[in-house]
Design an enzyme around this catalytic site. Structure first.
Site, PDB file in Angstrom:
ATOM      1  CE  LYS A 148      -7.454 -11.137   5.414  1.00 26.08           C
ATOM      2  NZ  LYS A 148      -6.293 -11.690   5.705  1.00 26.08           N
ATOM      3  CG  ASN A 199      -8.394 -11.648  10.277  1.00 24.05           C
ATOM      4  OD1 ASN A 199      -8.358 -10.996  11.019  1.00 24.05           O
ATOM      5  ND2 ASN A 199      -8.101 -13.047  10.366  1.00 24.05           N
ATOM      6  CE1 TYR A 224      -3.576 -21.850   3.101  1.00 24.96           C
ATOM      7  CE2 TYR A 224      -3.108 -19.640   3.797  1.00 24.96           C
ATOM      8  CZ  TYR A 224      -4.117 -20.665   3.380  1.00 24.96           C
ATOM      9  OH  TYR A 224      -5.260 -20.424   3.444  1.00 24.96           O
TER      10      TYR A 224
HETATM   11  N1  LIG Z   1      -1.078 -17.106   6.148  1.00 24.33           N
HETATM   12  C1  LIG Z   1      -2.216 -16.377   6.510  1.00 24.33           C
HETATM   13  O1  LIG Z   1      -2.635 -16.453   7.674  1.00 24.33           O
HETATM   14  C2  LIG Z   1      -2.636 -14.924   5.923  1.00 24.33           C
HETATM   15  C3  LIG Z   1      -3.307 -14.239   6.428  1.00 24.33           C
HETATM   16  C4  LIG Z   1      -3.719 -13.123   5.708  1.00 24.33           C
HETATM   17  C5  LIG Z   1      -3.546 -12.898   4.296  1.00 24.33           C
HETATM   18  N2  LIG Z   1      -2.778 -13.867   3.886  1.00 24.33           N
HETATM   19  C6  LIG Z   1      -2.397 -13.905   2.363  1.00 24.33           C
HETATM   20  O2  LIG Z   1      -1.990 -12.839   1.925  1.00 24.33           O
HETATM   21  C7  LIG Z   1      -2.237 -12.250   0.484  1.00 24.33           C
HETATM   22  C8  LIG Z   1      -2.876 -11.004   0.615  1.00 24.33           C
HETATM   23  O3  LIG Z   1      -4.009 -10.785   1.106  1.00 24.33           O
HETATM   24  P1  LIG Z   1      -4.848  -9.550   1.746  1.00 24.33           P
HETATM   25  O4  LIG Z   1      -6.051  -9.866   2.457  1.00 24.33           O
HETATM   26  O5  LIG Z   1      -3.987  -8.539   2.387  1.00 24.33           O
HETATM   27  O6  LIG Z   1      -5.185  -8.987   0.211  1.00 24.33           O
HETATM   28  P2  LIG Z   1      -5.356  -7.425  -0.259  1.00 24.33           P
HETATM   29  O7  LIG Z   1      -6.071  -6.815   0.825  1.00 24.33           O
HETATM   30  O8  LIG Z   1      -6.094  -7.553  -1.428  1.00 24.33           O
HETATM   31  O9  LIG Z   1      -3.931  -6.900  -0.357  1.00 24.33           O
HETATM   32  C9  LIG Z   1      -3.001  -7.544  -1.245  1.00 24.33           C
HETATM   33  C10 LIG Z   1      -2.121  -6.286  -1.571  1.00 24.33           C
HETATM   34  O10 LIG Z   1      -1.070  -6.679  -2.545  1.00 24.33           O
HETATM   35  C11 LIG Z   1      -0.923  -5.843  -3.480  1.00 24.33           C
HETATM   36  N3  LIG Z   1      -1.153  -6.687  -4.808  1.00 24.33           N
HETATM   37  C12 LIG Z   1      -2.291  -7.030  -5.248  1.00 24.33           C
HETATM   38  N4  LIG Z   1      -2.168  -7.651  -6.555  1.00 24.33           N
HETATM   39  C13 LIG Z   1      -0.904  -7.243  -6.849  1.00 24.33           C
HETATM   40  C14 LIG Z   1      -0.171  -7.478  -8.102  1.00 24.33           C
HETATM   41  N5  LIG Z   1      -0.638  -7.904  -9.164  1.00 24.33           N
HETATM   42  N6  LIG Z   1       1.232  -7.032  -8.299  1.00 24.33           N
HETATM   43  C15 LIG Z   1       1.770  -6.624  -7.100  1.00 24.33           C
HETATM   44  N7  LIG Z   1       1.127  -6.418  -5.960  1.00 24.33           N
HETATM   45  C16 LIG Z   1      -0.325  -6.680  -5.979  1.00 24.33           C
HETATM   46  C17 LIG Z   1      -1.627  -4.651  -3.347  1.00 24.33           C
HETATM   47  O11 LIG Z   1      -0.702  -3.572  -2.752  1.00 24.33           O
HETATM   48  P3  LIG Z   1      -0.510  -2.401  -3.757  1.00 24.33           P
HETATM   49  O12 LIG Z   1      -1.734  -1.944  -4.491  1.00 24.33           O
HETATM   50  O13 LIG Z   1      -0.006  -1.499  -2.692  1.00 24.33           O
HETATM   51  O14 LIG Z   1       0.624  -2.905  -4.687  1.00 24.33           O
HETATM   52  C18 LIG Z   1      -2.721  -5.107  -2.569  1.00 24.33           C
HETATM   53  O15 LIG Z   1      -3.148  -4.331  -1.690  1.00 24.33           O
HETATM   54  C19 LIG Z   1      -3.115 -13.352   0.190  1.00 24.33           C
HETATM   55  O16 LIG Z   1      -2.442 -14.264  -0.632  1.00 24.33           O
HETATM   56  C20 LIG Z   1      -3.627 -14.136   1.259  1.00 24.33           C
HETATM   57  O17 LIG Z   1      -3.821 -15.353   1.125  1.00 24.33           O
HETATM   58  C21 LIG Z   1      -2.357 -15.141   4.469  1.00 24.33           C
END
Ligand SMILES: NC(=O)c1ccc[n+]([C@@H]2O[C@H](COP(=O)([O-])OP(=O)(O)OC[C@H]3O[C@@H](n4cnc5c(N)ncnc54)[C@H](OP(=O)(O)O)[C@@H]3O)[C@@H](O)[C@H]2O)c1
Length: 247
Positions: free
Chosen positions: A66, A87, A209
């Site tokens: 993203k 997104n 979800y």
């Molecule tokens: N329901 C919806 O409409 C919706 C919308 C958006 C996203 N989501 C969900 O939200 C989640 C994140 O999505 P995203 O796009 O934000 O991903 P992202 O940009 O990769 O960010 C995820 C963040 O989580 C942390 N993280 C990653 N791996 C980790 C681990 N092993 N242990 C602890 N922290 C960890 C990291 O932060 P740090 O490096 O600071 O620890 C990372 O920046 C996904 O599961 C996605 O499916 C759902």
């Protein structure tokens, strides 16, 4: 001509977006529209995907692209620019334009869910693309928040800080998981916080979800917290994507 929409991300098989749009296209009679899953090993593969996909009209973007996707776009809508994450991509007259529908979708669903007569201090777990969207939404709702990260330099707290000082959990009655911990197929993982300090006064929102009740939500619910998963947010952001693609 056939119009192609889809989802890009590192792994996209967990997503419900395809079934959401397949059903929508069927229900609303869009027989020439298709929604495809496009797993990309690297965000730079987006160039080839765009070149090779005839009729490409719109894309959703998921973990972990993203933020990185922004440098592949010609224009970014001001709200997405402010948030720092995209997104939704719309292809229009040879241009790639980025938007963010996560933030408004989160804001709308949170506002409906939280009781109106309480004030909240929030704790956001994770600092990625969806965390940035959540932060923007909380600012709009005037909910004070702190951010937890594995790397203290990126947030207000590390997980060690949170587990050393129980006050952080006891005073944060709204906790939001924006990390992928617990997402299918890694259902056994969960953010490393001390769940013993969550109570019936806590509201715990997981953006995940699939599964519907992550371990994170289960642990909080066992202690009486009110819980919510990301399914409604997914549907609201998908509808907003659809409006952008058709505008
Ligand atoms: N329901 C919806 O409409 C919706 C919308 C958006 C996203 N989501 C969900 O939200 C989640 C994140 O999505 P995203 O796009 O934000 O991903 P992202 O940009 O990769 O960010 C995820 C963040 O989580 C942390 N993280 C990653 N791996 C980790 C681990 N092993 N242990 C602890 N922290 C960890 C990291 O932060 P740090 O490096 O600071 O620890 C990372 O920046 C996904 O599961 C996605 O499916 C759902």
């Amino acid at each position: 001509m056939e119009k192609i929409f889809g989802l890009i991300g590192l792994t996209v098989s967990h997503s419900f977006s395809k079934s959401y749009f397949d059903e929508k296209f069927f229900r609303e009679g869009f027989r020439d529209y298709r929604y495809e899953l496009f797993p990309l090993k690297n965000i730079s593969d987006l160039e080839t995907l765009i070149k090779e996909t005839k009729g490409l009209t719109g894309l959703n973007v998921t973990i972990p692209y993203k933020e990185d996707v922004m440098k592949y776009l010609n224009e970014v809508d001001p709200a997405a620019q402010r948030i720092g994450a995209v997104n939704v991509i719309k292809f229009k007259e040879g241009k790639r334009i980025g938007f963010n529908t996560d933030s408004e979708a989160f804001r709308e669903t949170l506002e409906k869910w939280l009781p109106k007569d309480k004030t909240f201090q929030a704790l956001i777990l994770g600092t990625g693309g969806s965390s940035k969207a959540v932060q923007e939404a909380l600012k709009k709702l005037k909910i004070d928040f702190r951010v937890a990260s594995r790397d203290k330099a990126k947030g207000d707290y590390s997980y060690e800080d949170i587990n050393k000082n129980h006050e952080i959990i006891t005073s944060s009655h709204l906790i939001i998981n924006t990390t992928p911990l617990g997402m299918s197929p890694n259902n056994d993982s969960l953010p490393p916080i001390d769940y013993e300090h969550t109570t019936k006064d806590h509201y715990v929102y997981d953006l995940i979800y699939n599964p519907a009740r992550t371990l994170f939500l289960q642990k909080a619910e066992m202690r009486g917290a009110t819980i919510k998963n990301g399914l409604e947010m997914l549907h609201v952001q998908a509808e907003k994507s659809w409006q952008i693609w058709n505008n």
